[in-house]
Design a protein around this motif. Structure first.
Motif, PDB file in Angstrom:
ATOM      1  N   ALA A   3      16.395  14.943 -88.454  1.00  0.00           N
ATOM      2  CA  ALA A   3      17.420  15.597 -87.635  1.00  0.00           C
ATOM      3  C   ALA A   3      18.628  15.442 -88.504  1.00  0.00           C
ATOM      4  O   ALA A   3      19.551  16.294 -88.191  1.00  0.00           O
ATOM      5  N   GLU A   4      19.078  14.088 -89.129  1.00  0.00           N
ATOM      6  CA  GLU A   4      20.194  14.263 -89.672  1.00  0.00           C
ATOM      7  C   GLU A   4      20.471  15.161 -91.005  1.00  0.00           C
ATOM      8  O   GLU A   4      21.465  15.718 -91.276  1.00  0.00           O
ATOM      9  N   GLU A   5      19.239  15.427 -91.537  1.00  0.00           N
ATOM     10  CA  GLU A   5      19.236  16.634 -92.729  1.00  0.00           C
ATOM     11  C   GLU A   5      19.508  17.981 -91.922  1.00  0.00           C
ATOM     12  O   GLU A   5      20.412  18.588 -92.565  1.00  0.00           O
ATOM     13  N   ALA A   6      19.057  18.306 -90.810  1.00  0.00           N
ATOM     14  CA  ALA A   6      19.130  19.474 -90.163  1.00  0.00           C
ATOM     15  C   ALA A   6      20.547  19.509 -89.813  1.00  0.00           C
ATOM     16  O   ALA A   6      21.117  20.804 -89.971  1.00  0.00           O
ATOM     17  N   ARG A   7      21.278  18.543 -89.304  1.00  0.00           N
ATOM     18  CA  ARG A   7      22.664  18.398 -88.741  1.00  0.00           C
ATOM     19  C   ARG A   7      23.667  18.704 -89.812  1.00  0.00           C
ATOM     20  O   ARG A   7      24.453  19.527 -89.691  1.00  0.00           O
ATOM     21  N   THR A   8      23.276  18.000 -91.079  1.00  0.00           N
ATOM     22  CA  THR A   8      24.350  18.320 -92.231  1.00  0.00           C
ATOM     23  C   THR A   8      24.087  19.425 -92.772  1.00  0.00           C
ATOM     24  O   THR A   8      25.230  20.289 -93.030  1.00  0.00           O
ATOM     25  N   LEU A   9      22.749  20.088 -92.767  1.00  0.00           N
ATOM     26  CA  LEU A   9      22.572  21.459 -93.363  1.00  0.00           C
ATOM     27  C   LEU A   9      23.188  22.414 -92.448  1.00  0.00           C
ATOM     28  O   LEU A   9      24.094  23.409 -93.010  1.00  0.00           O
ATOM     29  N   TRP A  10      23.353  22.389 -91.111  1.00  0.00           N
ATOM     30  CA  TRP A  10      24.043  23.440 -90.243  1.00  0.00           C
ATOM     31  C   TRP A  10      25.806  23.190 -90.488  1.00  0.00           C
ATOM     32  O   TRP A  10      26.450  24.133 -90.593  1.00  0.00           O
ATOM     33  N   GLU A  11      26.159  21.849 -90.504  1.00  0.00           N
ATOM     34  CA  GLU A  11      27.641  21.586 -90.732  1.00  0.00           C
ATOM     35  C   GLU A  11      28.183  22.232 -92.083  1.00  0.00           C
ATOM     36  O   GLU A  11      29.211  22.999 -92.145  1.00  0.00           O
ATOM     37  N   ARG A  12      27.266  22.190 -93.024  1.00  0.00           N
ATOM     38  CA  ARG A  12      27.667  22.838 -94.448  1.00  0.00           C
ATOM     39  C   ARG A  12      27.590  24.481 -94.198  1.00  0.00           C
ATOM     40  O   ARG A  12      28.189  25.324 -94.761  1.00  0.00           O
TER      41      ARG A  12
END
Length: 386
Positions: A3-12
């Protein structure tokens, strides 16, 4: 992906918006991605988005990549198109030997631009092929490190024939430095994609950089490489949907701010505008749901026993229908916007030319829907991209 990787990817991914907005005029004038956007793509590691993690990629699932593409296409259609091409470039890795995958996709600069249809000539020689040809529709070639092209295989002057009597076709990868870019991309829509032509002139391509795009068994076990070629159209479908959503939101915003001269009511109070905003929203939402649902069903099949012809036909017709729906929705919004639609300060004229340009792509041609109809009628498809 956590979930943290997905959130970071979406923020970028969403951080691309201010970069895209600041380069909008430059994108149109240069007819390619401006350097700041190309650099942002590299920072996002876009070209290894779908590439499995054991090959050095991010291993993002196709549905997430689809949603990310729609988000970027909402900012700008041309940028979204190159995002879609870039995000899916790792799909060719499944047909390449490990050492080639490492050389092509070893860094974030692993951008590949190319053309699927056979337009070149690959003469078989010791250790590989001598390739000559002009290749069209090479979206993103200006930021590419590699070029790809489809070729008819020749043994000397004779075109090689396969066991079924048809010509043998391979795809080749060559360094971008070996290609000559032709300045032929002068278009109305999708100007910023840089989808121009390139020449290869007697370029040697080793066997390790040649592969069969259609019909060959993958060299990697990840299920993404068992997806049929209809997947390519699925990934691109997010672009017209993003464009249409931006046009609808643009109309809603205009309706709040545009005040016609009396005695006409404000745009927000006009019933036909209210209808168009709601109708366009419903059209785009329904089309998106149909495409995502069709792919989800096929993806489940692929990970189990393999995609059936029925699921391929379902995804193909959903994708073609989605782009046709997006074109209709943008046209409705353009008309409802009135005179404001012709100004570049509003999104409508760009959306109109961009969304119609997407409809010209081979994966959205009438023949693709006809093939889906053939399957529904118990007939085999005619096109290899199914």
């Amino acid at each position: 992906m956590t979930a943290e990787e997905a959130r970071t990817l979406w923020e970028r991914t969403k951080a691309l918006k201010p970069v895209v907005d600041s380069c909008r005029a430059e994108t149109d004038m240069e007819r390619r991605l401006p350097d700041p956007i190309a650099a942002a793509f590299m920072d996002l590691d876009l070209y290894r988005l779908i590439l499995p993690k054991d090959l050095g990629g991010q291993g993002v699932d196709p549905l997430t990549a689809f949603d990310m593409t729609e988000e970027v296409a909402y900012y700008d259609g041309s940028v979204g198109w190159n995002f879609a091409i870039g995000a899916n470039s790792g799909m060719i890795a499944g047909q390449l030997p490990p050492e080639t995958v490492a050389s092509v996709f070893g860094t974030r600069q692993a951008a590949v631009a190319g053309s699927g249809p056979p337009q070149g000539r690959a003469v078989a020689v010791a250790g590989g092929y001598r390739v000559t040809g002009r290749f069209a529709w090479a979206s993103g070639i200006h930021q590419a490190q590699w070029v790809m092209g489809g070729c008819f295989v020749h043994d000397g002057d004779e075109r090689r024939v396969g066991p079924h009597g048809g010509p043998v076709v391979i795809h080749v990868l060559a360094p971008r430095a070996d290609a000559t870019v032709i300045d032929s991309w002068h278009t109305g829509g999708m100007r910023g994609t840089g989808s121009t032509e390139f020449d290869l002139e007697d370029v040697f391509v080793p066997d390790s950089h040649a592969f069969m795009m259609f019909g060959a068994a993958p060299k990697h076990s990840d299920p993404v490489y068992r997806l049929p070629t209809s997947f390519f159209g699925f990934g691109l479908t997010a672009v017209p949907l993003g464009i249409a959503r931006a046009a609808k939101d643009g109309l809603a915003q205009l309706a709040v701010t545009k005040v016609p001269a009396p005695p006409r009511p404000g745009l927000r109070d006009q019933q036909h505008v209210q209808y168009v905003v709601a109708k366009a929203d419903a059209m785009v939402e329904a089309a998106r749901l149909a495409v995502r649902n069709a792919f989800s069903s096929m993806w489940a099949e692929v990970r189990k026993d393999g995609a059936t012809m029925e699921s391929r036909a379902r995804l193909r017709r959903a994708s073609v229908h989605a782009v046709e729906t997006a074109i209709e929705a943008v046209g409705m919004c353009y008309r409802a916007a009135g005179g404001a639609a012709v100004f570049e300060s509003h999104p409508f004229e760009r959306a109109l030319r961009d969304v119609n340009a997407t409809g010209g792509h081979v994966v959205y041609q009438r023949a693709m829907m006809e093939d889906a109809g053939r399957v529904a009628l118990g007939l085999p498809p005619l096109l290899p991209m199914f």
